[in-house]
Design an enzyme around this catalytic site. Structure first.
Site, PDB file in Angstrom:
ATOM      1  N   GLY A   1       0.799  -1.223   0.000  1.00 52.57           N
ATOM      2  CA  GLY A   1       0.000   0.000   0.000  1.00 52.57           C
ATOM      3  C   GLY A   1       0.827   1.266   0.000  1.00 52.57           C
ATOM      4  O   GLY A   1       0.288   2.362  -0.156  1.00 52.57           O
TER       5      GLY A   1
ATOM      6  N   SER B   1       6.216  -2.234  10.825  1.00 52.02           N
ATOM      7  CA  SER B   1       5.980  -1.391  11.993  1.00 52.02           C
ATOM      8  C   SER B   1       6.164   0.080  11.652  1.00 52.02           C
ATOM      9  O   SER B   1       6.640   0.428  10.566  1.00 52.02           O
ATOM     10  CB  SER B   1       6.934  -1.774  13.131  1.00 52.02           C
ATOM     11  OG  SER B   1       8.276  -1.561  12.721  1.00 52.02           O
TER      12      SER B   1
ATOM     13  N   HIS C   1      45.228 -15.093   8.718  1.00 56.53           N
ATOM     14  CA  HIS C   1      46.009 -14.153   9.522  1.00 56.53           C
ATOM     15  C   HIS C   1      46.718 -13.157   8.586  1.00 56.53           C
ATOM     16  O   HIS C   1      47.256 -13.546   7.555  1.00 56.53           O
ATOM     17  CB  HIS C   1      47.063 -14.898  10.342  1.00 56.53           C
ATOM     18  CG  HIS C   1      47.994 -13.996  11.085  1.00 56.53           C
ATOM     19  ND1 HIS C   1      47.633 -13.367  12.253  1.00 56.53           N
ATOM     20  CD2 HIS C   1      49.273 -13.599  10.809  1.00 56.53           C
ATOM     21  CE1 HIS C   1      48.650 -12.631  12.674  1.00 56.53           C
ATOM     22  NE2 HIS C   1      49.670 -12.766  11.814  1.00 56.53           N
TER      23      HIS C   1
ATOM     24  N   ASP D   1       8.048  -7.573  12.052  1.00 58.39           N
ATOM     25  CA  ASP D   1       7.683  -6.680  13.156  1.00 58.39           C
ATOM     26  C   ASP D   1       6.228  -6.832  13.578  1.00 58.39           C
ATOM     27  O   ASP D   1       5.885  -6.568  14.729  1.00 58.39           O
ATOM     28  CB  ASP D   1       7.932  -5.222  12.746  1.00 58.39           C
ATOM     29  CG  ASP D   1       9.411  -4.892  12.657  1.00 58.39           C
ATOM     30  OD1 ASP D   1      10.228  -5.813  12.825  1.00 58.39           O
ATOM     31  OD2 ASP D   1       9.737  -3.721  12.402  1.00 58.39           O
TER      32      ASP D   1
ATOM     33  N   SER E   1      17.694   5.229  24.454  1.00 61.08           N
ATOM     34  CA  SER E   1      19.108   4.978  24.173  1.00 61.08           C
ATOM     35  C   SER E   1      19.329   3.555  23.661  1.00 61.08           C
ATOM     36  O   SER E   1      20.346   2.931  23.962  1.00 61.08           O
ATOM     37  CB  SER E   1      19.953   5.215  25.427  1.00 61.08           C
ATOM     38  OG  SER E   1      19.576   4.323  26.471  1.00 61.08           O
TER      39      SER E   1
ATOM     40  N   VAL F   1       7.613  -0.250  -2.240  1.00 60.48           N
ATOM     41  CA  VAL F   1       8.357  -1.493  -2.066  1.00 60.48           C
ATOM     42  C   VAL F   1       9.599  -1.220  -1.228  1.00 60.48           C
ATOM     43  O   VAL F   1      10.275  -0.199  -1.385  1.00 60.48           O
ATOM     44  CB  VAL F   1       8.751  -2.067  -3.446  1.00 60.48           C
ATOM     45  CG1 VAL F   1       9.719  -3.243  -3.287  1.00 60.48           C
ATOM     46  CG2 VAL F   1       7.517  -2.509  -4.215  1.00 60.48           C
TER      47      VAL F   1
END
Length: 627
Positions: A133, A242, A555, A419, A278, A136
Site C-alpha cells: 500500500g 511497523s 592471519h 515486526d 538509548s 516497495v
C-alpha cells in the site's frame, strides 16, 4: 500437507479421486481419453521411502503420484514444487471438489520480510503475489536500515578525519574536514531509491505480481486490495512491518520534534538535540549527530543507558561512544510532555521521575528525536474478519509463525512474519521467518531458532550480539541446573585492529563448560557486525566449542578475535557434540594421522553397502508386485 497445485492443470477433464497428499502418499486419476487411458495407482498403504533408504527422486516420481498408461508409457504428474507458470492453483475442499485460487501465496507487505518470502516462494515454484500500500522496501529500505547506514557511513568518515590523534598515529595530515548537509541527505535518499528499485526489479523479473493498494483480509484465503479488488490464495502471509512508536504527551511536528522517519531526511543539523531512548536507534543517531557537530542529550526511562545490551558490553560502549563525546544524559526519567519549537521558542521537554512520577526537570533544546522503539502496523488488516485479536498491536503466532485466533486455535493457511508479530523486530529476522513459512507451505516443516539470529548497532565502533546476555544465561542456568562460564578477548591483541589503530574493543563468549554449548556472544569493536556471524552460524547449526575451536582463520584478520575467544574457552573432557557431522568431530581427528581407516570403519562401510543393496531390492519387489 496441501494437495498439489498441478491437479487442476494436468487433468481439467478428469475426475480426481481425493487422497491425502504428501511426500509418501499417492493419489488417483482416471481419464477416458480416446487416444490412451491412464490410471493413477493407489497403493493400499503409503510407500515408506525412508524404509527403503532412498530419496523419492531415485524412483523418478514426484509426491503427486504414479500413473500407468495403456501405451506402456508412465506419466509423472508435476508436483507443486516443480509446477511453475500457472494462472490458477487448486486444492481439494472439504467435499472433495477442487477449489481454485488466484495464487498459491499472497504476501501483504513488500518490506524486507515480504521480499525474502516472495523470492523463496518463486524458487519453490509457487505462483506468488505481493500487496503493497506504500512503496516497495518498507521501513528498512525507505525509512530505516538502508538510509541510516548511508548516514552512518558519512559520520564514520567524518569522525575519523576529525580525529587528529588517529590521523597522526597513521602518519596522515588532514585539514578543515567539512560536509555538505544536502549532499549527505542526497546520499541517503539515493541509496534508498537504488535499493528499492533493485527489490522491485528482482521480484518482477522472477514473475512475482506486485499488487498496489492496502491489503485487507476479508476471510479465509481471501484478500482485498485497493478499492474493490479481491484475490484468493492457498496461503497468506502478513508482513506489514511497523511504524515509530510515539508515547502519549509528545507532539511530533516533523521539523523540531521528529521520529527516525524524519531524521533520516536530515533536513537540518541542530546545535543541540535531545534523543528520547538509548537503544539501537538512539545510539546510531547520536553517532551521526555528534559527528556532524551537534550536542546530544539522552533521555532514558530505565536506570542505565543501553538497557538492551549485555551489561558489560554496555559499560564499555558507554565509555567509548558516550563519555568522550558531546553527550550528556538523564536516566530513570520519563519525558511526559514535549512541545515543538514555536514563535522563536525552543523545544521544551518536561521530565518526571520514572518511579515516583514527581517532576524532575525541564529541558529546552533545538530539536528532539523520539527513539522509543517501534509499534506494529496492523490496523486495518481485517483481522476481525477471521476472529484474530492483536496483543498490544502484535498478531499472535506460534513458533511456526502460524496466526492464532481469539479462541487459541490456529487460523488455517494464515501466517504473520516480521515486526507485525513482535518476536524479533529486525529486518533480517523478518526475512528468515518468511523463508521458514515458505518451507512449511511447500511441504517441509521448519522452525526458526531465534536465538541464532544476530543483531547489530552500527555505531563507531560497532556493537553486535547473538544469543543470551550474561544475566539471561545465568537465569536460565539456575532454572535448568547447569553451569555457565564466560571468557573474553580484547581487540588490543589483534594484529589487524592494531594496524588500523582501532584496538578499542572486546569480544565475550557465554557458554556451558559441561557440553560446550554456545549460549551467547557479544562483540564491541571494529566491524563487530560482520564478525558476529561465525558465532550465529555455530548456534544455528548446533556446533559446540570443542569443534569450532579447530576452525582455521586467515592471519592477520579481525576474525582471529573470535578464534582466540573460542580457544580460550575450557570445555570438560567428557563433552561431546552429537549435532556435528562425524567427519568433522573427534572420530575424524582420531584417524587423521592413519594411512588407512580402522577395521571397525571398514565393517561399517560394508554394512552400509549391503543395506543399500537390500533396500533397493525390496523396493523393486514392492514396485513389481503393485504393477
Amino acid at each position: 500437507m496441501h494437495c498439489s497445485a498441478a491437479f487442476s492443470q494436468a487433468a481439467t477433464s478428469a475426475t480426481a479421486v481425493p487422497t491425502i497428499s504428501g511426500s509418501r502418499h499417492v493419489g488417483a486419476l482416471h481419464s477416458s481419453s480416446s487416444s490412451s487411458s491412464c490410471t493413477l495407482l493407489i497403493p493400499s498403504k503409503p510407500i515408506n521411502l525412508r524404509f527403503c533408504g532412498l530419496r523419492r527422486e531415485a524412483f523418478g516420481f514426484s509426491p503427486s503420484a504414479f500413473t500407468r498408461c495403456s501405451n506402456s508409457q508412465r506419466v509423472r504428474l508435476p508436483s507443486r514444487r516443480r509446477f511453475k507458470g500457472s494462472n490458477v492453483s487448486a486444492s481439494l475442499g472439504d467435499n472433495g471438489i477442487p477449489k481454485s485460487f488466484d495464487y498459491d501465496l499472497i504476501i501483504i507487505g513488500a518490506g524486507v520480510g515480504g521480499h525474502g518470502a516472495a523470492l523463496h516462494a518463486v524458487e519453490k515454484g509457487l505462483k506468488t503475489a505481493i500487496i503493497e500500500g506504500d512503496v516497495v522496501g518498507g521501513t528498512c529500505v525507505n525509512r530505516g536500515c538502508v538510509p541510516s547506514k548511508a548516514l552512518l557511513a558519512v559520520s564514520g568518515r567524518m569522525r575519523e578525519l576529525q580525529s587528529e590523534h588517529h590521523m597522526k598515529a597513521l602518519g596522515l595530515q588532514v585539514h578543515a574536514a567539512g560536509y555538505d548537509r544536502q549532499g549527505v541527505a542526497d546520499h541517503a535518499n539515493n541509496l534508498a531509491t537504488k535499493i528499492r528499485n533493485n527489490l522491485t526489479n528482482s521480484m518482477k523479473a522472477l514473475g512475482v505480481d506486485i499488487l498496489t493498494g492496502v491489503g485487507t483480509i476479508l476471510g479465509p484465503q481471501k484478500v482485498k486490495f485497493g478499492t474493490d479488488n479481491i484475490v484468493t490464495a492457498k496461503d497468506i502471509i502478513i508482513a506489514t512491518g511497523s511504524v515509530p512508536f510515539v508515547p502519549k504527551g509528545i507532539e511530533v511536528d516533523g521539523k523540531t520534534v521528529i521520529t527516525s522517519d524524519h531524521a533520516l531526511k536530515l533536513e537540518f543539523v541542530p546545535d543541540w538535540i535531545a534523543i528520547v531512548g538509548s537503544g539501537y536507534i538512539g545510539l546510531e543517531f547520536s553517532d551521526v549527530y555528534t559527528a556532524l557537530g551537534s550536542e546530544v542529550t539522552f533521555i532514558e526511562a530505565l536506570d542505565q543507558l543501553m538497557p538492551g545490551f549485555d551489561p558489560e558490553i554496555g559499560k564499555l560502549a558507554q565509555r567509548v561512544l558516550i563519555n568522550p563525546r558531546k553527550i550528556d544524559y538523564h536516566t530513570g526519567v520519563f519525558a511526559t510532555k514535549i512541545t515543538p519549537a514555536k514563535d522563536g521558542k525552543p523545544v521544551t521537554i518536561e521530565l518526571i521521575d520514572a518511579k515516583t512520577k514527581e517532576p524532575k526537570d525541564t529541558l529546552e533544546v533545538d530539536a528532539a528525536l523520539i527513539a522509543t522503539g517501534r509499534a506494529p502496523f496492523t490496523n486495518g488488516l481485517g483481522l476481525e474478519n477471521i476472529n484474530v485479536v492483536t496483543q498490544r498491536g502484535f498478531v499472535p503466532v506460534d513458533e511456526r509463525m502460524r496466526v492464532i485466533d481469539a479462541n487459541g486455535n490456529l487460523v488455517p493457511h494464515l501466517y504473520c512474519i516480521g515486526d507485525a508479530n513482535g518476536k524479533m523486530m529486525l529486518a533480517h529476522a523478518a526475512s528468515a521467518q518468511g523463508i521458514s513459512v515458505v518451507e512449511q507451505v511447500t511441504g517441509r516443516d521448519h522452525v526458526l531458532n531465534h536465538l541464532s539470529i544476530p543483531a547489530a548497532c552500527f555505531t563507531h565502533p560497532e556493537i553486535s550480539m547473538v544469543g543470551l546476555t550474561e544475566p539471561q544465561a545465568r537465569e536460565k542456568a539456575e532454572k535448568e541446573g547447569f553451569e555457565v562460564s564466560v571468557v573474553k578477548t580484547s581487540f588490543k591483541a589483534n594484529t589487524k585492529a592494531l594496524a588500523e589503530n582501532e584496538g578499542e574493543g572486546l569480544a565475550k563468549l557465554i557458554y556451558r563448560p559441561d557440553n560446550g554449548e554456545i549460549l551467547g556472544v557479544h562483540i564491541f569493536g571494529l566491524h563487530a557486525a560482520d564478525l558476529i556471524h561465525e558465532a550465529s552460524n555455530a548456534i544455528a547449526l548446533g556446533t559446540r566449542i570443542q569443534d569450532i575451536k579447530f576452525a582455521v582463520h586467515a592471519h592477520p584478520t579481525l576474525s582471529e578475535v573470535l578464534d582466540e575467544l573460542f580457544k580460550a574457552a575450557k570445555v570438560k573432557d567428557h563433552a561431546s557434540n552429537p549435532g556435528v557431522p562425524r567427519n568433522f568431530a573427534s572420530s575424524e581427528r582420531t584417524n587423521q594421522h592413519s594411512d588407512r581407516p580402522s577395521k571397525p570403519n571398514l565393517v561399517k562401510k560394508f554394512a552400509d553397502v549391503y543395506m543399500t543393496f537390500v533396500s533397493w531390492f525390496l523396493c523393486l519387489v514392492y514396485a513389481l508386485q503393485k504393477y
